[in-house]
Scaffold this motif. Structure first.
Motif, PDB file in Angstrom:
ATOM      1  N   GLU A 279      -0.232   8.786  11.266  1.00 34.77           N
ATOM      2  CA  GLU A 279      -0.187   7.410  11.752  1.00 34.77           C
ATOM      3  C   GLU A 279       1.270   6.978  11.869  1.00 34.77           C
ATOM      4  OE1 GLU A 279      -2.581   5.193  12.585  1.00 34.77           O
ATOM      5  OE2 GLU A 279      -4.166   6.649  12.270  1.00 34.77           O
TER       6      GLU A 279
ATOM      7  N   ALA B 201       4.103   0.447   2.038  1.00 33.61           N
ATOM      8  CA  ALA B 201       4.119  -0.510   3.144  1.00 33.61           C
ATOM      9  C   ALA B 201       3.935  -1.899   2.554  1.00 33.61           C
ATOM     10  CB  ALA B 201       2.977  -0.196   4.106  1.00 33.61           C
TER      11      ALA B 201
ATOM     12  N   LYS C 204       0.850  -1.183   0.000  1.00 33.38           N
ATOM     13  CA  LYS C 204       0.000   0.000   0.000  1.00 33.38           C
ATOM     14  C   LYS C 204       0.889   1.238   0.000  1.00 33.38           C
ATOM     15  CE  LYS C 204      -3.507   2.412   2.726  1.00 33.38           C
ATOM     16  NZ  LYS C 204      -4.423   2.342   3.871  1.00 33.38           N
TER      17      LYS C 204
ATOM     18  N   LYS D 137       2.734  13.821   4.803  1.00 30.44           N
ATOM     19  CA  LYS D 137       2.862  12.536   5.490  1.00 30.44           C
ATOM     20  C   LYS D 137       1.690  12.352   6.437  1.00 30.44           C
ATOM     21  CE  LYS D 137       7.593  11.077   5.491  1.00 30.44           C
ATOM     22  NZ  LYS D 137       7.884   9.707   5.384  1.00 30.44           N
ATOM     23  N   THR D 138       1.345  11.103   6.682  1.00 30.75           N
ATOM     24  CA  THR D 138       0.267  10.802   7.612  1.00 30.75           C
ATOM     25  C   THR D 138       0.773  10.932   9.048  1.00 30.75           C
ATOM     26  OG1 THR D 138      -1.224   9.084   8.362  1.00 30.75           O
ATOM     27  CG2 THR D 138       0.842   8.324   7.473  1.00 30.75           C
TER      28      THR D 138
ATOM     29  N   THR E 258       2.174   4.587   1.120  1.00 27.69           N
ATOM     30  CA  THR E 258       2.039   5.336   2.372  1.00 27.69           C
ATOM     31  C   THR E 258       2.474   6.787   2.234  1.00 27.69           C
ATOM     32  OG1 THR E 258       4.232   4.611   3.097  1.00 27.69           O
ATOM     33  CG2 THR E 258       2.340   3.329   3.867  1.00 27.69           C
ATOM     34  N   HIS E 259       3.313   7.082   1.235  1.00 29.51           N
ATOM     35  CA  HIS E 259       3.803   8.449   1.095  1.00 29.51           C
ATOM     36  C   HIS E 259       4.327   8.667  -0.315  1.00 29.51           C
ATOM     37  CE1 HIS E 259       5.628  12.264   2.052  1.00 29.51           C
ATOM     38  NE2 HIS E 259       6.783  11.834   1.618  1.00 29.51           N
TER      39      HIS E 259
ATOM     40  N   MET F 169       1.094   3.203   9.495  1.00 29.48           N
ATOM     41  CA  MET F 169       0.530   3.414   8.172  1.00 29.48           C
ATOM     42  C   MET F 169      -0.896   3.921   8.306  1.00 29.48           C
ATOM     43  SD  MET F 169       0.021   0.284   5.543  1.00 29.48           S
ATOM     44  CE  MET F 169      -1.557  -0.477   5.810  1.00 29.48           C
ATOM     45  N   SER F 170      -1.316   4.735   7.368  1.00 28.10           N
ATOM     46  CA  SER F 170      -2.687   5.252   7.359  1.00 28.10           C
ATOM     47  C   SER F 170      -3.673   4.119   7.086  1.00 28.10           C
ATOM     48  CB  SER F 170      -2.811   6.313   6.268  1.00 28.10           C
ATOM     49  OG  SER F 170      -4.157   6.573   6.000  1.00 28.10           O
TER      50      SER F 170
ATOM     51  N   TYR G 148      -3.450  -6.729   8.684  1.00 34.07           N
ATOM     52  CA  TYR G 148      -3.985  -5.388   8.476  1.00 34.07           C
ATOM     53  C   TYR G 148      -5.483  -5.355   8.757  1.00 34.07           C
ATOM     54  CZ  TYR G 148      -5.177  -1.045   6.051  1.00 34.07           C
ATOM     55  OH  TYR G 148      -5.651   0.205   5.724  1.00 34.07           O
TER      56      TYR G 148
END
Length: 125
Positions: free
Chosen positions: A76, A107, A64, A73-74, A66-67, A79-80, A114
């Protein structure tokens, strides 16, 4: 970028314990399929020096985004949990079609882990 992209893969061993390791891949072809990249990462981490054995042998199966470079950036820590339908890489797509570009961070985790974490997003210490 003619000679490939730089992609950081965050190997997530445990969402609850925030157990992850970033691994940087250079010269990644964005024209390869998601399945091919997953296999390349699995083959690499199985023999990568300095990577603890629990990460080498783990059954990672899903990626997934992530950035993205120059993006926000999230907050989390691992990971978001948002926007799965757009950010989880789909088999059969090229990395480029899936939204991966130079300096993207993805990720790599077990989908089952998950799902359990997303249903009950608690962290343990």
């Amino acid at each position: 970028m003619a000679d490939g992209a730089v992609v950081t893969v965050r190997l997530i061993r445990s969402f609850e314990h925030r157990n992850f390791k970033p691994v940087v891949f250079h010269r990644v072809s964005l024209e390869q399929t998601v399945q091919d990249f997953i296999q390349l990462v699995r083959d690499d981490i199985a023999t990568r020096p300095g990577l603890p054995p629990p990460f080498r042998k783990y059954a990672f199966d899903t990626m997934k985004i992530t950035h993205q470079a120059h993006g926000a950036k999230t907050n989390e820590l691992v990971m978001s949990l948002d926007d799965d339908e757009n950010l989880i890489l789909q088999d059969g797509q090229t990395l480029r079609a899936a939204g991966v570009a130079n300096e993207t961070e993805v990720a790599f985790f077990r989908k089952e882990d998950y799902g359990l974490y997303k249903a009950n997003p608690k962290t343990a210490w």
